[in-house]
Motif scaffolding. Structure first.
Motif, PDB file in Angstrom:
ATOM      1  N   CYS A 121       0.968  -1.199   0.198  1.00 36.11           N
ATOM      2  CA  CYS A 121       0.029  -0.016   0.141  1.00 36.11           C
ATOM      3  C   CYS A 121       0.914   1.062  -0.099  1.00 36.11           C
ATOM      4  O   CYS A 121       2.104   1.472   0.374  1.00 36.11           O
ATOM      5  CB  CYS A 121      -0.738   0.110   1.138  1.00 36.11           C
ATOM      6  N   ALA A 138       0.893   3.930   1.768  1.00 37.65           N
ATOM      7  CA  ALA A 138       1.089   4.420   3.174  1.00 37.65           C
ATOM      8  C   ALA A 138       2.291   3.546   3.635  1.00 37.65           C
ATOM      9  O   ALA A 138       3.251   4.490   4.009  1.00 37.65           O
ATOM     10  CB  ALA A 138      -0.053   3.947   4.090  1.00 37.65           C
ATOM     11  N   ALA A 139       2.559   2.424   3.505  1.00 38.45           N
ATOM     12  CA  ALA A 139       3.676   1.708   3.870  1.00 38.45           C
ATOM     13  C   ALA A 139       4.916   1.911   2.778  1.00 38.45           C
ATOM     14  O   ALA A 139       5.801   2.145   3.352  1.00 38.45           O
ATOM     15  CB  ALA A 139       3.287   0.135   4.165  1.00 38.45           C
ATOM     16  N   LYS A 156       6.424   5.427   3.203  1.00 37.26           N
ATOM     17  CA  LYS A 156       7.438   5.500   4.384  1.00 37.26           C
ATOM     18  C   LYS A 156       8.593   4.894   4.057  1.00 37.26           C
ATOM     19  O   LYS A 156       9.706   5.375   4.840  1.00 37.26           O
ATOM     20  CB  LYS A 156       6.445   4.904   5.554  1.00 37.26           C
ATOM     21  N   MET A 157       8.641   3.536   3.656  1.00 36.80           N
ATOM     22  CA  MET A 157       9.788   2.979   3.322  1.00 36.80           C
ATOM     23  C   MET A 157      10.916   3.626   2.235  1.00 36.80           C
ATOM     24  O   MET A 157      11.955   3.862   2.783  1.00 36.80           O
ATOM     25  CB  MET A 157       9.548   1.596   2.772  1.00 36.80           C
ATOM     26  N   ALA A 201       1.212  -5.565   3.588  1.00 42.76           N
ATOM     27  CA  ALA A 201       0.133  -5.164   4.161  1.00 42.76           C
ATOM     28  C   ALA A 201      -1.442  -5.565   3.593  1.00 42.76           C
ATOM     29  O   ALA A 201      -2.259  -5.838   4.466  1.00 42.76           O
ATOM     30  CB  ALA A 201      -0.105  -3.591   4.104  1.00 42.76           C
ATOM     31  N   GLY A 202      -1.550  -5.731   2.500  1.00 50.78           N
ATOM     32  CA  GLY A 202      -2.632  -6.251   1.596  1.00 50.78           C
ATOM     33  C   GLY A 202      -2.877  -7.606   2.103  1.00 50.78           C
ATOM     34  O   GLY A 202      -3.972  -8.248   1.658  1.00 50.78           O
ATOM     35  N   LYS A 224      15.834  -0.190   9.369  1.00 46.61           N
ATOM     36  CA  LYS A 224      14.773   0.251   8.462  1.00 46.61           C
ATOM     37  C   LYS A 224      13.816  -0.974   8.036  1.00 46.61           C
ATOM     38  O   LYS A 224      12.678  -0.762   7.432  1.00 46.61           O
ATOM     39  CB  LYS A 224      15.243   0.832   7.225  1.00 46.61           C
ATOM     40  N   GLY A 247       9.982  -0.943   8.487  1.00 44.32           N
ATOM     41  CA  GLY A 247       9.049  -1.294   7.294  1.00 44.32           C
ATOM     42  C   GLY A 247       7.946  -2.461   7.388  1.00 44.32           C
ATOM     43  O   GLY A 247       6.892  -2.433   7.209  1.00 44.32           O
ATOM     44  N   ASP A 300       5.256  -1.261   9.650  1.00 43.04           N
ATOM     45  CA  ASP A 300       4.244  -0.649   8.765  1.00 43.04           C
ATOM     46  C   ASP A 300       3.581  -1.592   8.143  1.00 43.04           C
ATOM     47  O   ASP A 300       2.254  -1.261   7.809  1.00 43.04           O
ATOM     48  CB  ASP A 300       4.934   0.366   7.563  1.00 43.04           C
ATOM     49  N   ASP A 301       4.097  -2.661   7.676  1.00 44.75           N
ATOM     50  CA  ASP A 301       3.234  -3.698   7.038  1.00 44.75           C
ATOM     51  C   ASP A 301       1.950  -3.950   7.897  1.00 44.75           C
ATOM     52  O   ASP A 301       0.931  -4.492   7.341  1.00 44.75           O
ATOM     53  CB  ASP A 301       3.848  -4.892   6.871  1.00 44.75           C
ATOM     54  N   GLU A 354      -0.468  -0.231   8.810  1.00 47.07           N
ATOM     55  CA  GLU A 354      -1.013   0.333   7.536  1.00 47.07           C
ATOM     56  C   GLU A 354      -1.983  -0.964   7.162  1.00 47.07           C
ATOM     57  O   GLU A 354      -2.278  -0.755   5.841  1.00 47.07           O
ATOM     58  CB  GLU A 354      -0.038   0.772   6.583  1.00 47.07           C
TER      59      GLU A 354
END
Lengths: 243, 254
Positions: free
Chosen positions: A210, A212-213, A216-217, B189-190, B216, B220, B223-224, B227
């Motif tokens: 997505c 958003a992720a 950010k990366m 994330a999906g 990082k 990341g 975030d997966d 988000e």
């Protein structure tokens, strides 16, 4: 580093495949929410493997801000070429091939007419790379060597367990570019450091990943402003020949 | 929110490539708000398991509130592997086991009898067993799942939840096999809402692979999850609640 427009998403997916679904309206909503100016989309699922016309219509008629990579299964032979001609007339900006979904080896002779057409159309060719056997990123490397005048994009960058082939392959194939949509930071930074920022494209892999992720990366990458601009937009503009 | 990272590596190098040091590792955890990390070896997958297991235990002794070591053994060795595992799991500092079949060069079926002994040992100690998955020819998601049927009382974790190309079947297997769990470490994330929809949020744990790469990667991978669009209750379970249960952190606090 702060992410600033313009942003061109070099790899989004439209349609449905397993648990993933995305239609143009929702993609546009997500693009707007993340300041993405243009997305290059390609079909997925059955529309990638079999019903290419439906999938290509979906991406090519989506919206002026969504540009399309045409998909054609090489096993359709002459009909695949006819479909690509139709897509060119509809404004396609590249060719997308998925060796695992479509059931061929990148080095198979049956792919050659499609690659020859991409040369004629001035398109880059994105191959899905990742799983072993058909989507082996080194198989794409062999094809890239045979077509030095054609630009190739390693879709998903060999994600994941052929990632260690990237540095060597990118050193040997100057016409190969990285779709960084599902990669992690230091794999991308290594390509930038060793081969230059011109070889890396921002992609979202929406709806699997997505914005958003993904953004950010990219924001965390250890690159300078000029490198970031190249990755976020300039490279895609050049490779896909966008206005 | 409390965060427990169920999948990291703490090792000074991978072959000749330097990896984050112990200090950098802890700095990365702090930077990303991770309270506890389950640490695995890397070089121990190539040999000297006993030495590497001892090193992991040393890290845990130095940072007892932050680090939980997972042991590894080489199943190709047969009985000595089971003995080394018993030695580690008898030490309360170890709370789990990690195999990397791909790097360790064995398919579970090649060492079936030993693997059954190993899984029984893990079940006796109620220690979760994490397997790398998603990579042919030794660590496909199906190979791990097939082994899960051999010892139903063992708690087996797909270390990458199908990774790239096996995510969809991983969800099916997670749904169908009660003793199978997923470490969400690699899929995007999906993919997460699908995995939760298939088997519920109780069978999914957060992992990052941090240590194999810098902070990082940890950021990341977080975030997966964050988000993914999942509700807060599910995210809480994934980021810490399920790990607390599998690691018995309430009964045996660090």
């Amino acid at each position: 580093m702060k992410i600033e427009p313009p942003i061109i998403d070099a790899h989004a997916l439209l349609g449905a495949e397993y648990h993933l679904k995305l239609d143009p309206v929702e993609l546009l909503r997500r693009m707007d929410a993340h300041m993405v100016e243009t997305a290059i989309a390609r079909p997925m699922g059955a529309e990638l493997a079999v019903f290419n016309t439906e999938g290509n219509n979906r991406v090519l008629k989506a919206h002026p801000r969504i540009r399309g990579m045409a998909a054609a299964n090489p096993w359709f032979g002459g009909k695949a070429i006819e479909e690509l001609k139709r897509c060119r007339d509809l404004g396609a900006v590249g060719l997308f091939l998925h060796p695992s979904r479509q059931g061929f080896m990148p080095t198979d002779d049956l792919v050659r007419p499609l690659l020859d057409f991409a040369v004629e159309a001035g398109w880059p060719v994105m191959f899905h790379t990742g799983s072993y056997v058909q989507s082996d990123i080194l198989a794409l490397g062999e094809v890239a060597r045979k077509y030095p005048g054609l630009n190739f994009i390693a879709g998903f960058g060999g994600f994941t367990d052929m990632w260690f082939e990237l540095p060597g392959l990118f050193a040997e194939a100057p016409n190969l570019y990285l779709d960084a949509s599902v990669m992690w930071s230091d794999a991308i930074e290594q390509i930038v450091r060793e081969r230059g920022e011109s070889r890396v494209l921002f992609g979202s892999a929406e709806p699997r990943n997505c914005y958003a992720a993904g953004l950010k990366m990219f924001e965390r990458l250890d690159v300078n402003d000029q490198q970031m601009r190249a990755i976020l937009s300039a490279n895609a503009k050049r490779i896909f020949r966008l206005p | 929110m409390r965060i427990i990272d169920f999948h990291t590596h703490l090792q000074d190098r991978w072959f000749l490539r330097p990896l984050p040091s112990e200090t950098q590792f802890l700095d990365g955890m702090d930077r990303c708000g991770v309270e506890v990390s389950c640490i695995y070896t890397i070089m121990g997958f190539y040999g000297n398991c006993e030495r590497e297991n001892n090193q992991l235990a040393n890290y845990a002794r130095a940072h007892p509130k932050r680090i939980i070591p997972f042991a590894t053994v080489d199943p190709k060795l047969g009985k000595p592997a089971v003995e080394e595992l018993e030695r580690c799991l008898s030490n309360p500092v170890f709370r789990g086991v990690k195999f990397h079949n791909w790097l360790q060069a064995f398919a579970p079926s090649m060492a079936r009898e030993t693997m059954i002994e190993i899984l029984r040992c893990c079940a006796r100690h109620d220690a979760p067993v994490v397997f790398h998955d998603g990579t042919p020819p030794y660590a496909t998601t199906f190979q791990i799942a097939a082994m899960t049927r051999w010892v139903p009382e063992a708690k087996i974790v797909l270390g990458h939840g199908g990774l790239a190309d096996y995510v969809y079947p991983a969800g099916q297997l997670l749904r169908d096999m009660p003793n199978l769990y997923i470490c969400f470490c690699g899929p995007k994330a999906g993919d997460l809402p699908y995995l939760v929809e298939m088997a519920g949020a109780d069978k999914v744990l957060f992992g990052s692979d941090f240590g194999f790469s810098d902070w990082k990667m940890l950021a990341g991978r977080l975030d997966d999850v964050i988000e993914s669009g999942l509700d807060n209750a599910s995210i809480e379970k994934i980021l810490h609640g399920n790990a607390e249960q599998l690691l018995h952190l309430k009964e045996r606090p660090l």
